[in-house]
Scaffold this active site. Structure first.
Site, PDB file in Angstrom:
ATOM      1  N   LEU A  20      37.443  31.339 -32.322  1.00 22.94           N
ATOM      2  CA  LEU A  20      36.229  30.679 -31.828  1.00 22.94           C
ATOM      3  C   LEU A  20      35.727  31.409 -30.588  1.00 22.94           C
ATOM      4  CD1 LEU A  20      37.014  26.873 -32.233  1.00 22.94           C
ATOM      5  CD2 LEU A  20      36.215  28.550 -33.920  1.00 22.94           C
ATOM      6  N   ARG A  52      30.059  28.889 -16.803  1.00 19.70           N
ATOM      7  CA  ARG A  52      30.746  28.940 -15.503  1.00 19.70           C
ATOM      8  C   ARG A  52      31.053  30.363 -15.048  1.00 19.70           C
ATOM      9  NH1 ARG A  52      35.352  24.756 -16.378  1.00 19.70           N
ATOM     10  NH2 ARG A  52      36.225  25.700 -14.503  1.00 19.70           N
ATOM     11  N   ASN A  84      44.855  80.178 -11.139  1.00 17.35           N
ATOM     12  CA  ASN A  84      44.879  79.535  -9.833  1.00 17.35           C
ATOM     13  C   ASN A  84      43.448  79.327  -9.365  1.00 17.35           C
ATOM     14  OD1 ASN A  84      46.747  78.915  -7.317  1.00 17.35           O
ATOM     15  ND2 ASN A  84      44.844  79.843  -6.615  1.00 17.35           N
ATOM     16  N   ASN A 121      37.725  30.301 -17.835  1.00 22.44           N
ATOM     17  CA  ASN A 121      36.402  29.672 -17.825  1.00 22.44           C
ATOM     18  C   ASN A 121      35.506  30.173 -16.698  1.00 22.44           C
ATOM     19  OD1 ASN A 121      36.848  27.993 -20.086  1.00 22.44           O
ATOM     20  ND2 ASN A 121      37.985  26.554 -18.814  1.00 22.44           N
TER      21      ASN A 121
HETATM   22  C1  UD1 Z   1      39.854  22.581 -25.692  1.00 21.07           C
HETATM   23  C2  UD1 Z   1      40.639  21.517 -26.483  1.00 21.07           C
HETATM   24  C3  UD1 Z   1      41.671  20.885 -25.570  1.00 21.07           C
HETATM   25  C4  UD1 Z   1      42.579  21.941 -24.987  1.00 21.07           C
HETATM   26  C5  UD1 Z   1      41.758  23.052 -24.302  1.00 21.07           C
HETATM   27  C6  UD1 Z   1      42.646  24.199 -23.948  1.00 21.07           C
HETATM   28  C7  UD1 Z   1      39.164  20.583 -28.193  1.00 21.07           C
HETATM   29  C8  UD1 Z   1      38.277  19.436 -28.540  1.00 21.07           C
HETATM   30  N1  UD1 Z   1      39.723  20.525 -26.991  1.00 21.07           N
HETATM   31  O1  UD1 Z   1      39.137  21.900 -24.668  1.00 21.07           O
HETATM   32  O2  UD1 Z   1      42.429  19.929 -26.273  1.00 21.07           O
HETATM   33  O3  UD1 Z   1      43.480  21.367 -24.083  1.00 21.07           O
HETATM   34  O4  UD1 Z   1      40.737  23.554 -25.181  1.00 21.07           O
HETATM   35  O5  UD1 Z   1      41.966  25.176 -23.190  1.00 21.07           O
HETATM   36  O6  UD1 Z   1      39.332  21.462 -29.008  1.00 21.07           O
HETATM   37  N2  UD1 Z   1      33.734  26.608 -28.950  1.00 21.07           N
HETATM   38  C9  UD1 Z   1      32.843  27.032 -29.896  1.00 21.07           C
HETATM   39  N3  UD1 Z   1      31.890  26.175 -30.349  1.00 21.07           N
HETATM   40  C10 UD1 Z   1      31.777  24.898 -29.898  1.00 21.07           C
HETATM   41  C11 UD1 Z   1      32.701  24.457 -28.925  1.00 21.07           C
HETATM   42  C12 UD1 Z   1      33.654  25.332 -28.470  1.00 21.07           C
HETATM   43  O7  UD1 Z   1      32.913  28.198 -30.336  1.00 21.07           O
HETATM   44  O8  UD1 Z   1      30.882  24.179 -30.374  1.00 21.07           O
HETATM   45  C13 UD1 Z   1      34.767  27.521 -28.477  1.00 21.07           C
HETATM   46  C14 UD1 Z   1      34.566  27.896 -27.016  1.00 21.07           C
HETATM   47  O9  UD1 Z   1      33.852  29.105 -26.908  1.00 21.07           O
HETATM   48  C15 UD1 Z   1      35.969  28.054 -26.510  1.00 21.07           C
HETATM   49  C16 UD1 Z   1      36.778  27.117 -27.371  1.00 21.07           C
HETATM   50  O10 UD1 Z   1      35.997  26.854 -28.526  1.00 21.07           O
HETATM   51  O11 UD1 Z   1      36.442  29.397 -26.722  1.00 21.07           O
HETATM   52  C17 UD1 Z   1      37.166  25.821 -26.645  1.00 21.07           C
HETATM   53  O12 UD1 Z   1      36.007  25.077 -26.297  1.00 21.07           O
HETATM   54  P1  UD1 Z   1      35.888  24.283 -24.923  1.00 21.07           P
HETATM   55  O13 UD1 Z   1      34.624  23.522 -24.950  1.00 21.07           O
HETATM   56  O14 UD1 Z   1      36.105  25.247 -23.806  1.00 21.07           O
HETATM   57  O15 UD1 Z   1      37.106  23.264 -25.025  1.00 21.07           O
HETATM   58  P2  UD1 Z   1      37.917  22.574 -23.857  1.00 21.07           P
HETATM   59  O16 UD1 Z   1      37.131  21.456 -23.294  1.00 21.07           O
HETATM   60  O17 UD1 Z   1      38.415  23.602 -22.926  1.00 21.07           O
HETATM   61 CA    CA Z   2      37.965  25.880 -22.429  1.00 21.35          CA
END
Ligand code: UD1
Ligand code: CA
Length: 449
Positions: free
Chosen positions: A19, A26, A371, A238
């Site tokens: 993903l 941020r 050299n 992040n």
């Molecule tokens: C997520 C987890 C959480 C975990 C944490 C670890 C979920 C719901 N939560 O939370 O349990 O403890 O990671 O770091 O999975 N992304 C997409 N498309 C989207 C949403 C997210 O590609 O629609 C990707 C983001 O780019 C990222 C990853 O998924 O690489 C995680 O998404 P993020 O929103 O950062 O999740 P957290 O709130 O950190």
């Molecule tokens: Ca995250």
């Protein structure tokens, strides 16, 4: 079949979904988050490289709209990766479903990873594959967080994980839990699309959470297992503070591995390496050294303090620095010496040659045992194009000479100090290209009278 080879075949069957659709606000950057670099390679590049090293043969990457740069980076690191665009950012479950087409044609297990966890290791990926191959339907990679704020918590009942509760949705009691979700999850063959279709968005963020697949799976009688990872390995990035923390952790890992392979580092913390640095045993490194991508340093070489080296090869038992800058395309033979305040670029410097002080050698080849005197400059640029300088074996270039390229200096030729050389010099020949010295006797007296 040998032990271990079973694991490898289990790994090969896995599809990894990466993903990488987050815009990463941020980071406050025009560059998408997953393309920010750690040790000279993008974060998503590290993730994909770890997947490849684990033996996994399939990658499906989920990226944001109009992100050819992210797509190119992933494709260049993993041949055959399929790219899927998540048009709206509706949560991690929704993101995985962007790859539905690939999921539905894939017969084996699936591992989901995030593109912003650059410290992930091939071993972790293969551990998940092993758990899936030995009967787990869902594998959650957890870690013990010193500060669990913001992470999803693993709800454990009777030794099994029954749910993952996102921080925002957790009760005060659940927030006491320190075993957190890393984001890396594994699913047995065929299970994922149906589980994700059942995920809703009735939560604090209004998103479709991948993590809800655990609770849904349990209700459907699927088994779950937890793999506990080192918190370093699953660290997410992040913002730029975390980017710097991840860099430091990656550097520690790279330096450790170099030292364990026989490299001496007098002051490891002051040496920066790249993801692909090849540094052989019995290389010695002093302090304050920057090794950019594409560098190989062969055995017995000594890199003295304050050097900056990129895309270069350093031959056996060569010495570089202090204060040398080796730019891309530098190839040093064995036993070469590059001294202080020397810059090289696209330069082949053959065995035993010496460039010891204050020189620029660019677009050049230097013969064996030549050299190059202090202050020698290859004048490679005429304002329009770059030209080459060729210096033969055992040639001697006197100090403070300018070699105006294109130019060729023959074997054992000798260039007088302070020369500006504009015509080729045949082998064995002395070339002097400077104003002749004149001594005017009694000049001071004449001036006074
Ligand atoms: C997520 C987890 C959480 C975990 C944490 C670890 C979920 C719901 N939560 O939370 O349990 O403890 O990671 O770091 O999975 N992304 C997409 N498309 C989207 C949403 C997210 O590609 O629609 C990707 C983001 O780019 C990222 C990853 O998924 O690489 C995680 O998404 P993020 O929103 O950062 O999740 P957290 O709130 O950190
Ligand atoms: Ca995250």
């Amino acid at each position: 079949m040998k032990e271990g080879s079973t694991d490898r075949s289990a790994v090969g069957d896995v599809l990894c979904v990466v993903l990488a659709a987050g815009e990463g606000t941020r980071m406050r950057s025009a560059t998408p988050k997953v393309l920010h670099k750690i040790a000279g390679l993008s974060m998503v590049g590290h993730v994909v490289a770890a997947i490849e090293q684990s033996g996994v043969t399939g990658v499906a990457a989920v990226i944001g709209p109009d992100r050819d740069d992210v797509s190119d980076e992933i494709s260049s690191r993993f041949t055959g990766a399929s790219i899927h665009v998540q048009t709206e950012r509706l949560g991690t479950a929704h993101a995985v479903l962007a790859a539905r087409e690939r999921l539905e044609t894939h017969a084996g297990p699936v591992v989901v990873l995030f593109g912003d966890t650059p410290l992930i290791t091939p071993e972790l990926v293969s551990n998940i594959a092993t758990e899936l191959a030995t009967g787990a339907d869902i594998v959650v990679v957890g870690f013990e967080a010193a500060d669990p704020t913001g992470y999803g918590r693993l709800i454990i009942e009777d030794d099994a994980v029954t749910a993952i509760r996102e921080h925002r949705d957790a009760t005060e009691k659940e927030r006491q839990i320190t075993l957190c979700n890393s984001g890396v999850m594994g699913f047995g063959a065929g299970a994922l699309p149906a589980l994700l279709d059942a995920v809703g968005n009735d939560n604090a963020k209004g998103e479709f959470y991948l993590t809800d697949a655990v609770e849904i799976g349990r209700q459907r009688g699927l088994s779950t297992r937890v793999v506990v990872a080192n918190s370093v390995e699953v660290m997410g990035v992040n913002d730029r503070v975390q980017l710097a923390e991840a860099e430091a952790l990656m550097q520690d890992r790279l330096r450790r591995s170099a030292m364990m392979n026989g490299v001496t580092m007098v002051d490891p913390k002051s040496i920066m390496l790249s993801y692909d640095s090849v540094i052989e045993h019995d290389v010695q490194m002093e302090s304050q050294i920057w090794i950019g991508p594409g560098v190989t340093i062969h055995s017995g070489a000594l890199i003295k303090s304050f050097c900056h080296i990129e895309q270069s090869i350093i031959g056996y038992s060569s010495q570089v620095g202090p204060y040398a800058r080796l730019r891309p395309g530098t190839v040093l033979g064995d036993g070469v010496r590059i001294g202080n305040f020397v810059e090289t670029k696209a330069a082949q410097i053959s065995q035993g040659a010496k460039v010891n002080h204050l020189s620029y050698i660019g677009d050049a080849s230097v013969g064996m045992d030549a050299n190059i005197g202090a202050g020698t400059i290859t004048c490679n640029y005429d304002g329009h194009a770059k030209h080459r300088t060729t210096i033969g074996d055992e040639a001697f270039i006197g100090s403070n000479s300018s070699l105006v390229a294109p130019i060729s200096i023959g074997e054992r030729a000798y260039v007088g100090s302070g020369s500006v050389i504009t015509h080729d010099v045949p082998s064995e020949t002395l070339a002097v290209g400077r104003g002749r010295q004149r001594n005017i006797e009694g000049w001071q007296k004449l001036k006074r009278s």
